[in-house]
Design an enzyme around this catalytic site. Sequence first.
Site, PDB file in Angstrom:
ATOM      1  N   CYS A  27      54.561  83.972  99.926  1.00 51.47           N
ATOM      2  CA  CYS A  27      55.756  83.471  99.255  1.00 51.47           C
ATOM      3  C   CYS A  27      56.817  84.575  99.276  1.00 51.47           C
ATOM      4  O   CYS A  27      56.493  85.739  99.541  1.00 51.47           O
ATOM      5  CB  CYS A  27      55.457  83.029  97.816  1.00 51.47           C
ATOM      6  N   HIS A 613      57.662  84.738  80.819  1.00 49.53           N
ATOM      7  CA  HIS A 613      57.852  86.161  81.068  1.00 49.53           C
ATOM      8  C   HIS A 613      59.313  86.551  80.939  1.00 49.53           C
ATOM      9  O   HIS A 613      60.207  85.714  80.994  1.00 49.53           O
ATOM     10  CB  HIS A 613      57.315  86.545  82.447  1.00 49.53           C
TER      11      HIS A 613
END
Length: 697
Positions: A27, A613
């Site tokens: 990715c 996060h």
Amino acid sequence: MTSPADPPIGGGSGEGKKLKLLAVTACPTGIAHTYMAAEKLSQAAERLGIDMKVETQGSIGAENVLTDNDVRQADGIIIAADKDVDRSRFTGKRVLSVGVSEGISRPEQLIEQVRSAPVHGGGAGGDSTAAAATGAGGGRERSVAYKALMNGVSYMIPFVVVGGLLIAISLSLGGHTDPKGGLVIPDDSFWMHVNQIGTIGFTLMVPILSGYIAYAIGDRPALVPGMIGGWIANTGELYDSKAGAGFIGAIVTGFLAGYLVLWIKKVKVPKFVQPIMPIIVIPIIATTALGLFFIYVIGKPISWVFEHLTSWLSGMTGTSAILLGAILGLMIAFDMGGPVNKTAFLFGAGLIATGNQTVMGMCAAAIPVMPLGQGLATLLRKRLYSEQERETGLASLFMGFFGISEGAIPFAAARPAQVIPANMLGGAVAGAIAGMASVKDAVPHGGPIVAVLGAVGGVPMFFVALAVGSVVTALTTVTLVDLSERKRRGAPVVDAPGGHGGLGGPEPVLAGVGATASGAAVAAGDSQRRPVQEQPAAPEGKEQAGDVLSGYLTRRTVKVQLTAADKEAAIREMAALLTSTGKVNDVEELVQTALRREAQGTTGLGEEIAIPHAKTDAVDSPLVGFARSSEGIEWGSLDGTKAKLIFMISVPEAAAGDEHLRILALLSRKLMDTGFRERLEAAPDDAAILDVLREVQ
């Protein structure tokens, strides 16, 4: 579906031969999805009784690398990736190419489809058969052209940043204004040598862009013709032009070199010639053909454009100053160093000697608008940009102050359809305002630095022109980029390839947690990062903070049961949990940063997992918290499950390092293990939870 002629999936074929498959996952940021896809594919293969080996190309490098023997014995290869993967090693094998999210969401179907995928015919970036496999499989993969362009841009960025910043530093500390020579650095000074090193970086920038575009298409044989072609494109003297073709020419030569090499590879040659084809024959033929083609065919129109634009501008000196300023601004912003830009710049510089300094004043106001505007855009709408782009944006702002328009080239190369029009609009506005106010510039240079050093007449309006133009560029850029992303995705999605960024974009899950998208970002920013110290191992049988995830997660940051009933309340409760460490200096900012991240796209992974996060200086050092919710919390996961296992990760802006990235990768991969999740759910107390989490290693 498998055709009747294909052997059945699994180990139960009539001949008893067990199917052997390979996979590569990757990715853009190389953290969560790379490893999640690898685990999902491995688990699906195990359930189906298939041998599978998965190579992961993550941010810490390639792991579990496929060997020549692996490839030789394989029945098929699945590539689940949102970035360029070298396929030349898979020649003669069935190859199925899809986006990384396909590897996570439907691994069994990919294993079915790879049996009927077309055979790969050679080439680094794939060919028409590989592309057809993507369509056949229903996967979602970036085009070869897009990946090639991003490959070139990512390699170019360090050269832009290093070259531009060294030139800017040398000008600011060692330069002075000179009516005859602009910003001048004494030839025998230390700063002249610094300037020369920076100039080398800028000189290499264009061939690097061209070379690595070509490399992504045609593999190693295309690297030499791509780089030499880029050098020719940028050297106007070779085709009787006062200006080279700049980065636009480099993009052209990069694609021409890549596809020319692919075409040459298809030519049948005797066996005794084949070994020298990639290292001698192909590079020589491609380089010679491309170089001569550019000089004799493409170069002539560039030279013609330069000459006729100069003549046209010479006839406009009596035109309205506002119109002339707008036109010069458009030209300055169009190609940032190419023939159109150089025509406007040299036209203004040539009039200084005649006593007409207003034309150069228009150019000087437009020159810094592109880097300042693009840098400002990365600050205004951070979610639209990857970590790498935001770091490049800061460097672009610095270069803009010193009138180095090339600082915006990485953005223009990555998103030409959005960035170039925005640059031109801002440049036209700045040039028109400077023309209206009769701003003067006594030296052939632009940017705030020339005003600071006293070379500008009409300083207040000069800065007004510069500021308005930069804001127009920034606002237009973020609007066009946002519209482009919405159009490409159709609707907001969690796992769209490449996220929002043109250079790879933030990864929807775990993106921006101290990770950089490529070596280019590391080159731009590592010197300013604080290293994450690895915790010492705990004495056997005794709990220490360093026992779990290198000390980022401790008993104080574990909660057996959340009381929150919704996502925002859960994030607030998790932030309070992290605050107990004494390492959170602004809990509300931590909460708001995490919520802003959620607004970009859910951090719910599915499988009853969520990983909110935040990357913020509201924390003094990296922290990881974990909590469970027995009822589950609606987190917007793609599979519709409520989040019962919730990790919250927070790191300061400057914190990064291989160890930290490795922990993120291991955590993402481990959470795909059903048994691990079950043990985590069943652990009766915080000590037992920590014991389970120690398996992440």
